[in-house]
Design a protein around this motif. Structure first.
Motif, PDB file in Angstrom:
ATOM      1  N   GLY A   1      20.613 -10.585   1.642  1.00  0.00           N
ATOM      2  CA  GLY A   1      19.561 -10.110   2.327  1.00  0.00           C
ATOM      3  C   GLY A   1      18.477  -9.737   1.224  1.00  0.00           C
ATOM      4  N   ILE A   2      17.661  -8.907   1.572  1.00  0.00           N
ATOM      5  CA  ILE A   2      16.422  -8.694   0.708  1.00  0.00           C
ATOM      6  C   ILE A   2      16.185  -7.473   0.688  1.00  0.00           C
ATOM      7  CG2 ILE A   2      13.894  -8.942   0.702  1.00  0.00           C
ATOM      8  CD1 ILE A   2      13.842 -11.104   2.436  1.00  0.00           C
ATOM      9  N   THR A   3      16.038  -6.856  -0.498  1.00  0.00           N
ATOM     10  CA  THR A   3      16.253  -5.353  -0.917  1.00  0.00           C
ATOM     11  C   THR A   3      14.787  -4.849  -1.376  1.00  0.00           C
ATOM     12  OG1 THR A   3      18.502  -5.394  -1.401  1.00  0.00           O
ATOM     13  CG2 THR A   3      17.054  -3.441  -2.317  1.00  0.00           C
ATOM     14  N   GLN A   4      13.926  -3.977  -0.803  1.00  0.00           N
ATOM     15  CA  GLN A   4      12.793  -3.609  -1.244  1.00  0.00           C
ATOM     16  C   GLN A   4      13.057  -2.003  -1.669  1.00  0.00           C
ATOM     17  OE1 GLN A   4      10.219  -5.389   2.568  1.00  0.00           O
ATOM     18  NE2 GLN A   4       9.070  -4.218   0.659  1.00  0.00           N
ATOM     19  N   SER A   5      12.343  -1.897  -2.872  1.00  0.00           N
ATOM     20  CA  SER A   5      12.545  -0.429  -3.271  1.00  0.00           C
ATOM     21  C   SER A   5      11.003  -0.062  -4.059  1.00  0.00           C
ATOM     22  CB  SER A   5      13.635  -0.323  -4.429  1.00  0.00           C
ATOM     23  OG  SER A   5      13.670  -1.104  -5.502  1.00  0.00           O
ATOM     24  N   PRO A   6      10.712   1.229  -4.141  1.00  0.00           N
ATOM     25  CA  PRO A   6      11.329   2.296  -3.320  1.00  0.00           C
ATOM     26  C   PRO A   6      10.944   2.148  -1.798  1.00  0.00           C
ATOM     27  CG  PRO A   6       9.599   3.142  -4.227  1.00  0.00           C
ATOM     28  CD  PRO A   6       9.413   1.751  -4.881  1.00  0.00           C
ATOM     29  N   LYS A   7      11.579   3.007  -0.895  1.00  0.00           N
ATOM     30  CA  LYS A   7      11.322   2.962   0.424  1.00  0.00           C
ATOM     31  C   LYS A   7       9.806   3.781   0.595  1.00  0.00           C
ATOM     32  CE  LYS A   7      13.247   3.812   4.874  1.00  0.00           C
ATOM     33  NZ  LYS A   7      12.989   2.117   5.388  1.00  0.00           N
ATOM     34  N   TYR A   8       9.613   4.839  -0.273  1.00  0.00           N
ATOM     35  CA  TYR A   8       8.430   5.643  -0.042  1.00  0.00           C
ATOM     36  C   TYR A   8       7.898   5.592  -1.565  1.00  0.00           C
ATOM     37  CZ  TYR A   8      10.198   6.984   4.395  1.00  0.00           C
ATOM     38  OH  TYR A   8      10.414   6.913   5.710  1.00  0.00           O
ATOM     39  N   LEU A   9       6.310   5.321  -1.631  1.00  0.00           N
ATOM     40  CA  LEU A   9       6.031   5.182  -3.026  1.00  0.00           C
ATOM     41  C   LEU A   9       4.610   5.982  -2.775  1.00  0.00           C
ATOM     42  CD1 LEU A   9       6.097   4.435  -5.793  1.00  0.00           C
ATOM     43  CD2 LEU A   9       5.287   2.269  -5.187  1.00  0.00           C
ATOM     44  N   PHE A  10       4.254   6.958  -3.852  1.00  0.00           N
ATOM     45  CA  PHE A  10       2.942   7.745  -3.796  1.00  0.00           C
ATOM     46  C   PHE A  10       2.102   7.194  -5.026  1.00  0.00           C
ATOM     47  CE2 PHE A  10       3.781  10.316  -0.185  1.00  0.00           C
ATOM     48  CZ  PHE A  10       5.099  10.379  -0.171  1.00  0.00           C
ATOM     49  N   ARG A  11       0.705   6.924  -4.992  1.00  0.00           N
ATOM     50  CA  ARG A  11       0.221   6.549  -5.967  1.00  0.00           C
ATOM     51  C   ARG A  11      -1.375   7.547  -6.190  1.00  0.00           C
ATOM     52  NH1 ARG A  11      -4.172   1.390  -6.241  1.00  0.00           N
ATOM     53  NH2 ARG A  11      -5.756   3.150  -6.020  1.00  0.00           N
ATOM     54  N   LYS A  12      -1.487   7.869  -7.526  1.00  0.00           N
ATOM     55  CA  LYS A  12      -2.627   8.619  -7.899  1.00  0.00           C
ATOM     56  C   LYS A  12      -3.768   7.733  -8.149  1.00  0.00           C
ATOM     57  CE  LYS A  12       0.221  11.985 -10.149  1.00  0.00           C
ATOM     58  NZ  LYS A  12       0.480  12.690 -11.714  1.00  0.00           N
ATOM     59  N   GLU A  13      -4.956   8.377  -8.066  1.00  0.00           N
ATOM     60  CA  GLU A  13      -6.207   7.665  -8.309  1.00  0.00           C
ATOM     61  C   GLU A  13      -6.098   6.772  -9.789  1.00  0.00           C
ATOM     62  OE1 GLU A  13      -8.143   8.001  -4.915  1.00  0.00           O
ATOM     63  OE2 GLU A  13      -8.884   6.987  -6.565  1.00  0.00           O
ATOM     64  N   GLY A  14      -6.605   5.726  -9.729  1.00  0.00           N
ATOM     65  CA  GLY A  14      -6.733   4.872 -11.082  1.00  0.00           C
ATOM     66  C   GLY A  14      -5.277   4.365 -11.438  1.00  0.00           C
TER      67      GLY A  14
ATOM     68  N   GLN B   1      11.383 -16.745   8.395  1.00  0.00           N
ATOM     69  CA  GLN B   1      11.497 -15.739   6.997  1.00  0.00           C
ATOM     70  C   GLN B   1      12.444 -14.618   7.384  1.00  0.00           C
ATOM     71  OE1 GLN B   1       7.501 -14.764   5.722  1.00  0.00           O
ATOM     72  NE2 GLN B   1       6.842 -16.855   5.591  1.00  0.00           N
ATOM     73  N   HIS B   2      12.919 -14.203   6.290  1.00  0.00           N
ATOM     74  CA  HIS B   2      13.756 -13.058   6.409  1.00  0.00           C
ATOM     75  C   HIS B   2      13.143 -11.886   5.754  1.00  0.00           C
ATOM     76  CE1 HIS B   2      17.502 -15.300   7.484  1.00  0.00           C
ATOM     77  NE2 HIS B   2      16.581 -16.296   7.291  1.00  0.00           N
ATOM     78  N   PHE B   3      13.181 -10.617   6.370  1.00  0.00           N
ATOM     79  CA  PHE B   3      12.393  -9.633   5.901  1.00  0.00           C
ATOM     80  C   PHE B   3      13.189  -8.673   5.169  1.00  0.00           C
ATOM     81  CE2 PHE B   3       7.899 -10.473   6.825  1.00  0.00           C
ATOM     82  CZ  PHE B   3       7.991 -11.428   8.021  1.00  0.00           C
ATOM     83  N   GLY B   4      12.576  -7.761   4.428  1.00  0.00           N
ATOM     84  CA  GLY B   4      13.369  -6.517   3.613  1.00  0.00           C
ATOM     85  C   GLY B   4      12.753  -5.500   4.961  1.00  0.00           C
ATOM     86  N   ASP B   5      13.164  -4.210   4.363  1.00  0.00           N
ATOM     87  CA  ASP B   5      12.983  -2.953   5.212  1.00  0.00           C
ATOM     88  C   ASP B   5      11.672  -2.335   4.766  1.00  0.00           C
ATOM     89  OD1 ASP B   5      16.219  -2.080   5.535  1.00  0.00           O
ATOM     90  OD2 ASP B   5      15.008  -3.091   6.725  1.00  0.00           O
ATOM     91  N   GLY B   6      10.691  -2.811   3.886  1.00  0.00           N
ATOM     92  CA  GLY B   6       9.682  -2.448   3.497  1.00  0.00           C
ATOM     93  C   GLY B   6       9.445  -1.172   2.604  1.00  0.00           C
ATOM     94  N   THR B   7       8.366  -1.112   2.223  1.00  0.00           N
ATOM     95  CA  THR B   7       7.903   0.121   1.285  1.00  0.00           C
ATOM     96  C   THR B   7       6.444   0.689   1.796  1.00  0.00           C
ATOM     97  OG1 THR B   7       8.814  -0.722  -0.789  1.00  0.00           O
ATOM     98  CG2 THR B   7       7.258   0.746  -0.981  1.00  0.00           C
ATOM     99  N   ARG B   8       6.467   1.896   1.991  1.00  0.00           N
ATOM    100  CA  ARG B   8       5.432   2.770   2.465  1.00  0.00           C
ATOM    101  C   ARG B   8       4.618   3.378   1.330  1.00  0.00           C
ATOM    102  NH1 ARG B   8       3.449   3.298   7.274  1.00  0.00           N
ATOM    103  NH2 ARG B   8       5.487   2.743   8.435  1.00  0.00           N
TER     104      ARG B   8
END
Lengths: 113, 112
Positions: B3-16, B101-108
């Motif tokens: 399968g396809i593994t995406q990580s992390p499931k949730y991600l937060f980005r700061k400005e810059g 195509q086979h998809f991973g579970d995504g990253t938000r």
């Protein structure tokens, strides 16, 4: 250029009723066509694919789709909706060389008890 | 299971800040893809790679970068140049032409 149009961003049916989700495509060559389903916060799961072997394609969970070249359509149907069918559905056409998928805008299926 | 593994499931980005989304597949697929999903806009292609050490821009590549050093890995970097990065990111892979195509579970990804 290839493109996909899904008619109706939201479709609502009663449990046990027929499900019909519409998809029209544009392609200058025989297309590879796919239907995917997406549940909230998950990836896409393949429902079925058309690759020119047969015009009526059967997929998982009781879904099927019919390829109609004259109408450039690939509508998805299911005879009897189940509550678990509530999800977002995407129709896509694939570029034969690169495998890139061009997606429709998606149709959200609501199933009412 | 393959399968396809995406990580992390949730991600937060700061400005810059640059952030990198991971995508790993053990399906032995040659081609890999990155899509961005926004509400009501379907999925849009960011980058794709058909073979190791080679990749092409998709429809919305500005503000993103990728690498394909190994067949099984296709990381996506969201750079500070991407001014509206909040979205759901999906990675996919494909065996050969005509196959799905086979998809991973995504990253938000969200902005802090």
């Amino acid at each position: 250029a290839q493109s996909v149009t899904q008619l109706g961003s939201h479709v609502s049916v009663s449990e046990g009723a027929l499900v019909l989700l519409r998809c029209n495509y544009s392609s200058s060559v025989p297309p590879y066509l796919f239907w995917y389903v997406q549940y909230p916060n998950q990836g896409l799961q393949l429902l079925l694919k058309y690759t020119s072997a047969a015009t009526l394609v059967k997929g998982i969970n009781g879904f099927e789709a019919e390829f109609k070249k004259s109408e450039t359509s690939f509508h998805l149907t299911k005879p009897s909706a189940h509550m678990s069918d509530a999800a977002e559905y995407f129709c896509a056409v694939s570029d034969s060389n690169t495998g890139k998928l061009i997606f429709g805008q998606g149709t959200t299926l609501q199933v009412k008890p | 299971d393959g399968g396809i593994t995406q990580s992390p499931k949730y991600l937060f980005r700061k400005e810059g800040q640059n952030v990198t989304l991971s995508c790993e597949q053990n399906l032995n697929h040659d081609a890999m893809y990155w899509y961005r999903q926004d509400p009501g806009q379907g999925l849009r292609l960011i980058y794709y790679s058909q073979i190791v050490n080679d990749f092409q821009k998709g429809d919305i590549a500005e503000g993103y970068s990728v690498s394909r050093e190994k067949k099984e890995s296709f990381p996506l970097t969201v750079t500070s140049a991407q001014k509206n990065p909040t979205a759901f990111y999906l990675c996919a892979s494909r065996d050969r032409a005509g196959q799905p195509q086979h998809f991973g579970d995504g990253t938000r990804l969200s902005i802090l």
